[in-house]
Design a protein around this motif. Sequence first.
Motif, PDB file in Angstrom:
ATOM      1  N   SER A 303      11.560  27.094  -6.887  1.00  0.00           N
ATOM      2  CA  SER A 303      10.987  27.808  -8.045  1.00  0.00           C
ATOM      3  C   SER A 303      11.170  26.991  -9.323  1.00  0.00           C
ATOM      4  O   SER A 303      10.341  27.048 -10.230  1.00  0.00           O
ATOM      5  N   SER A 349      12.302  35.543  -4.288  1.00  0.00           N
ATOM      6  CA  SER A 349      12.980  36.750  -3.810  1.00  0.00           C
ATOM      7  C   SER A 349      13.184  37.789  -4.897  1.00  0.00           C
ATOM      8  O   SER A 349      13.272  38.975  -4.610  1.00  0.00           O
ATOM      9  N   THR A 352      17.806  36.088  -6.738  1.00  0.00           N
ATOM     10  CA  THR A 352      18.704  34.943  -6.883  1.00  0.00           C
ATOM     11  C   THR A 352      19.717  35.199  -8.001  1.00  0.00           C
ATOM     12  O   THR A 352      19.340  35.421  -9.158  1.00  0.00           O
TER      13      THR A 352
HETATM   14  C1  G6P Z   1      17.229  29.222  -2.000  1.00  0.00           C
HETATM   15  C2  G6P Z   1      16.056  28.982  -1.075  1.00  0.00           C
HETATM   16  C3  G6P Z   1      15.009  28.130  -1.771  1.00  0.00           C
HETATM   17  C4  G6P Z   1      14.595  28.784  -3.082  1.00  0.00           C
HETATM   18  C5  G6P Z   1      15.809  29.059  -3.985  1.00  0.00           C
HETATM   19  C6  G6P Z   1      15.431  29.930  -5.176  1.00  0.00           C
HETATM   20  O1  G6P Z   1      17.914  28.040  -2.225  1.00  0.00           O
HETATM   21  O2  G6P Z   1      16.490  28.333   0.114  1.00  0.00           O
HETATM   22  O3  G6P Z   1      13.870  28.004  -0.941  1.00  0.00           O
HETATM   23  O4  G6P Z   1      13.709  27.959  -3.746  1.00  0.00           O
HETATM   24  O5  G6P Z   1      16.790  29.783  -3.248  1.00  0.00           O
HETATM   25  O6  G6P Z   1      15.056  31.204  -4.707  1.00  0.00           O
HETATM   26  P1  G6P Z   1      14.109  32.206  -5.437  1.00  0.00           P
HETATM   27  O7  G6P Z   1      14.022  33.390  -4.504  1.00  0.00           O
HETATM   28  O8  G6P Z   1      14.777  32.578  -6.729  1.00  0.00           O
HETATM   29  O9  G6P Z   1      12.801  31.567  -5.658  1.00  0.00           O
END
Ligand code: G6P
Length: 609
Positions: A303, A349, A352
């Motif tokens: 992201s 998600s 985070t």
């Molecule tokens: C984790 C996942 C990544 C993702 C990152 C941020 O590290 O493995 O694929 O880019 O979290 O997650 P978000 O849900 O905030 O985009």
Amino acid sequence: MCGIVGAVAQRNITPILLEGLKRLEYRGYDSCGVALHVDGALQRSRSTSRVADLEKQVDETGLKGFTGIAHTRWATHGAPASHNAHPHFSPSSDNARIALVHNGIIENHDELRAELTALGYVFQSQTDTEVIAHLVDHMYNGDLFDTVQQAVKRLHGAYAIAVFAREEPHRVVAARQGSPLIVGVGQGENFVASDAMALAGTSDQIIYLEEGDVVDLQLGKVWIVDVNGKSVEREVKTVHAHTGAAELGPYRHYMQKEIFEQPRVIGDTLEGITGVMPELFGDGAYKVFKEIDRVLILACGTSYYAGSTAKYWIESIAKVPVNVEIASEYRYRDSVPDPRTLVVTISQSGETADTLAALKHARALGMEHTLTICNVATSAMVRECKLAYITRAGVEVGVASTKAFTTQLAALFLLALTLAQVNGRLTDEEEAAHLKAMRHLPSAITSVLALEPQIIAWADEFARKENALFLGRGLHYPIALEGALKLKEISYIHAEAYPAGELKHGPLALVTEEMPVVTIAPNDTLIEKLKSNMQEVRARGGQLFVFADVDSRITSGDGVHVIRMPEHYGQLSPILHVVSLQLLAYHSALARGTDVDKPRNLAKSVTVE
Ligand code: G6P
């Protein structure tokens, strides 16, 4: 990352708990477990394998009950071993009075551990969670709800917990601070989970607990107190959570399926957009966009690279200055806040922990104009931000993000156009041309996907390497970073990305015949500069693997391998180029035989700091 499911019912809840864990599996975990109230005692089963293995164990032992909790663990404190898996019991395994599961990190666990050890508790695990179990046991006064309210006052850090007691067979108590937790309200039965998706098919009547809430779940009763211990009513929402992973269909892995879904999900994300309108980002967006002078983007992982790409778009199209920050850094550094800033969080998600904390930090600094680009409409991120654009990537199961990334890019491009329009920098002709290009994206991506056979041939070569360099310039530098991240995440090949102009300032020292150098070569204003950078590589014997636009006049030759991108795509070109890099990473990982959808040590949704 860690997941919680808990239930109080008048039927055997083992299948509900295990089904909930399965729905949370895609988030990544390394062990799992379940505990139930069985004939006046607490019993549990734990596994360092998959939930399917736990299910087998539970079937073999006939573990059944009406009250219980379950957990998937992603190790932070203590190795992924059975004795560290949740649920944790207190005071001991043979004499369990309390069972507890936890997501998050307790920062004062050392201090509490010392205190509880002095009181005679013997620790069975290295986890910070066991500290909470013993603390609850130590403070237990015959009323679990009251005890938990007192106990959480001793905890520093982030937690979502669910706990039950031997003495109170029809009660589960849960609490949250800094980690998400929801309640599913049923008919004469109630549930708790870290995500509404865990309860899909069981309850769609969802309460999102707020920071500091403690909840008492009994058969016909849900009682919540807030951070001040005051009884509160929280809204019950009807949430049709996704029912988890879709079928794989003809694909070998979810990642491959998700790469191939990109034409459709980009189309879905842009569906119904007939013009550039601030309201696409939520009610009141026009006023907010009018009031801001700059943009601050906060995100993690993939992201963050979407945000880094958006910086180029927003500054070039809307002429609004943009700062992109890694959320985990921003939240702890001294920065200079400006209330006329649009704070944009980007998250697949919406859960985070670092991004949520960075958002709160920005707000605490007086920046109230908040927007999220998020894939989960019911997430904490959407609830915390004033404005939101929901991408429609659908559930992304592969840990390495693909379709979530490209839908984020589509939404961010739209944001750049919208800010330009609000600032009087977008003519009707420009708007029409950009929208036309966006609508053509699904078919343009389909043509990139057709390059798969050529990319597979390269991947076979990559699979034998241990290092790779990725080069890009301008808009495509963040895409080079994302390509390198994809390759290292799933194939475990060490990969670094550089803006091609930086090559001679250091990384050129690494270039030998053994070093594949992936080059993103769109036919833009920097193409001639890029060709010079490629010469620098060739002169040192480096092998170039070039994704070149159809009209870029780069041809295959000695040490130069070229895959021709079907069309030159102007400012939206990063969305096409990244798809070829996703395929390269996927097929390299496949050739190396790694667990593509669940790469080692990684989690899909990182709900701890
Ligand atoms: C984790 C996942 C990544 C993702 C990152 C941020 O590290 O493995 O694929 O880019 O979290 O997650 P978000 O849900 O905030 O985009």
